[in-house]
Design an enzyme around this catalytic site. Sequence first.
Site, PDB file in Angstrom:
ATOM      1  CD  GLU A 269      -2.405   1.649   2.496  1.00 44.38           C
ATOM      2  OE1 GLU A 269      -2.084   2.799   2.881  1.00 44.38           O
ATOM      3  OE2 GLU A 269      -3.085   0.862   3.175  1.00 44.38           O
ATOM      4  CB  CYS A 303      -1.672   6.234   2.658  1.00 46.73           C
ATOM      5  SG  CYS A 303       0.025   5.898   3.148  1.00 46.73           S
TER       6      CYS A 303
END
Length: 532
Positions: A269, A303
Amino acid sequence: MTTAMQRKSGLRGLSGFTTRAAVEAALPRLTGRVAADPARTTTTTAPFTGEPVAALPQSTAADVAGAFERARAAQRRWAALTPRERAEPFVRFHDLVLSRQREILDIIQWETGKARRHAFEEVYDAAGGTLHYARRAPRLLRRERTPGAVPGATRTYFHRRPKGVVSVISPWNYPLALPVSDAVPALLAGNAVVAKPDTQTALSALWAIDVAVEAGLPEDLWIPVLGEPAEIGDALIDNADYVAFTGSSPVGAAIAQRAAARLIGCSAELGGKNPAIVCEDADLDWTVEGVQRACFSNAGQLCISMERVYVHESRYAEFTERFADAVRGMELNADFDYSADMGSLTLRRQFERVDAHVRDARDKGAEVLAGGRPRTEIGPLFYEPTVLAGVAPTMAACGEETFGPVVAVYPFGDEDEAVHAANATDYGLNASVWTRDTARGRRLAERIDAGTVNVNEGYGAAWASYGAPMGGMKRSGLGRRHGVEGLLRYTESQTIASQRFVSLGGTPGMNAETLSSVMTASARLMKRFRIR
């Protein structure tokens, strides 16, 4: 922590980790499982004050290799247990995390400088995500029957075998949630884990491992190592059977290349420049609060937070005025309670990046609607939540991931324009759509190039839907955590097929031409009667 800071936090006398003595008393227990030479240490500092937090042992490449050897021995015993037996410690882990949340909230705040409300998101996630997989792993890992080559004569099933030992490499911004969300499904699948949390926030991950062992996880199944990527990064990939990484896109790409050379799997990720689309029919009371939270949770060091907000031109003036007012009213402080709306940045380099992006935008003509300056009188790494308008492609804040409390707002004319703008990036991690018409919001969401899209929420709805996969498109990642994939990525499928009654080579004496005729007739019959 200084006495003045203790007085300010209002937490003197509470159990937990709000005093240096409490941390020093816990350090031998928390660091005792680190595969490292205890004489080689580095000292972390508190973002709230800049003062030392803890001297943590640092691992070498040889320490990492030794950790994998120990983990492999433990993994063989662990894999021999049933999935239901492996799940038992993690059901207890859920309860312990919730009941002992005060101490981990203190640790997270001390290491990261985030507001307590944002630290609690990690507690909730570590507990909830763990319980989700503990409940479902036995079903997801069970043996499955499938139709065989010859109905009635071929019996076929497949089952899931663990990969072996998994490297879990996690960043500093969510130091409890991210290590747990990757390690727990790997362990439930029958693997062992060698984990490398970021050194700055390692105590949070070490606390999680300590609690898991208290809950009944056998020793040496979840082994931490600490150190600089330049020294131990290659060893974490070269000794692993699978790699789970969370971090920047350039580092993720390098890890994927090294893993591919060894023909082992990896998931990653990575970064995001996430867009929010505010439609003309959005409920602005709901939307302003939600977008504010989506932009400034954990001081924007998330994020999946929003860094670009596209607002329909008919609502642009009203939204930006109300949004900027709300942002200007946010409470910033270094308290160990729930009073802050936003805390500190964690690292000096993030502080400098945020300040550089804002200065660059202002110097090139962008308008600062709210924030736009450091707040070092609160703490050395505090920066105001900042809203920019008029951000152009020549500005760093337009296309680069800031990873801090900075958001740019833009007007749009119609849905096609909004979708085009949202997709005009190399990233594709998360997005959000804000509208009273949820069916319309879902239709818009399906046109956005992002692994998760939230309607009338910024990030939490998709993230905490643990049964659904979470990850990125384009340069935002490989593979998925959460959902079925989040567990099965750590397994290898093995098919077992046994034959009886009829040989696939035909009966004795049958020639190849006759066999092909029989098989052709059988194929037609199976199609006709829907056997296949």
